[in-house]
Enzyme design. Structure first.
Site, short mmCIF file in Angstrom:
data_model
loop_
_atom_site.label_atom_id
_atom_site.label_comp_id
_atom_site.label_asym_id
_atom_site.label_seq_id
_atom_site.Cartn_x
_atom_site.Cartn_y
_atom_site.Cartn_z
N THR A 83 36.67 31.06 35.31
CA THR A 83 36.07 31.55 36.55
C THR A 83 36.50 32.94 36.96
O THR A 83 37.37 33.57 36.36
CB THR A 83 36.29 30.55 37.71
OG1 THR A 83 35.17 30.62 38.58
CG2 THR A 83 37.55 30.80 38.46
N LYS A 89 33.42 27.02 44.28
CA LYS A 89 34.87 27.20 44.19
C LYS A 89 35.44 27.93 45.41
O LYS A 89 36.57 28.36 45.41
CB LYS A 89 35.20 27.98 42.93
CG LYS A 89 34.69 27.29 41.69
CD LYS A 89 34.78 28.17 40.49
CE LYS A 89 34.00 27.58 39.34
NZ LYS A 89 33.93 28.50 38.22
N GLY A 141 39.51 30.40 47.79
CA GLY A 141 38.83 30.25 46.51
C GLY A 141 39.87 29.95 45.44
O GLY A 141 41.02 30.33 45.58
N SER A 167 39.75 34.51 34.86
CA SER A 167 39.61 35.28 33.62
C SER A 167 38.76 36.54 33.81
O SER A 167 38.98 37.54 33.13
CB SER A 167 39.04 34.41 32.51
OG SER A 167 37.80 33.87 32.89
#
Length: 175
Positions: A5, A37, A49, A128
């Site tokens: 994500t 998220k 988040g 990422s």
């Protein structure tokens, strides 16, 4: 770094926006493309988040929300106390996730290592695709008139074009 994500928080002109993509990956397989998220907490006064394991993140959301209640909405104290518990508790320290939490005035990245980091420039990103989104947001802040929400969403969109663990199914919340 988690291969899962991208979440970004952007502050600009008194506004705060947090945006994230919707992809849930397991290894190299996309399991879901429309996950949410981002959550509001503390009766809509705090936005959070996560990046990392979904079950772990939900546990951390609940723990952070409890800390917010315990410290009457004081986001700084709640973040520090969550980080302490996360680092020292035998069960919590196994959780694999990162959180970004923010209210009208403060933004923090919280990790299981006990880190509570407040960005200098009002922009923070995790996951990422975080470095890509962070670079994009900083460039847009310096060279555009876009709002915090527009910058956050466009940063995720740009990260999704580079990071295979990030998609363009964007969810955002603004304060």
């Amino acid at each position: 770094m988690f291969h899962a994500t991208t979440i970004i928080a952007v502050r600009r002109d008194g506004q705060l926006a947090i945006a994230g993509d919707g992809q849930v990956s397991m290894g190299n397989t996309i399991m879901k493309k429309s996950a949410k998220k981002i959550r509001t907490l503390c009766e809509g006064k705090v936005v959070a988040g996560f990046a990392g394991s979904t079950a772990d993140a939900f546990t951390l959301f609940d723990k952070f929300d409890a800390k917010l209640s315990e410290f009457r909405g004081n986001i700084t104290r709640a973040a520090v106390e969550l980080a302490k518990d996360w680092r020292t508790d035998k069960i919590l320290r196994r959780l694999e996730a990162l959180l970004i939490v923010a209210d009208k005035e403060k933004t923090f990245v919280i990790s299981g290592n006990g880190d509570v980091i407040e960005p200098d420039d009002g922009v923070a990103a995790i996951g990422s695709g975080g470095p890509y989104a962070l670079a994009a947001a900083r460039a847009m802040i310096a060279h555009s008139k876009l709002s915090a929400k527009e910058i956050a969403e466009e940063s995720i969109r740009l990260a999704s074009e580079i990071c295979v663990f990030t998609n363009d199914q964007i969810v955002s919340e603004a304060l």
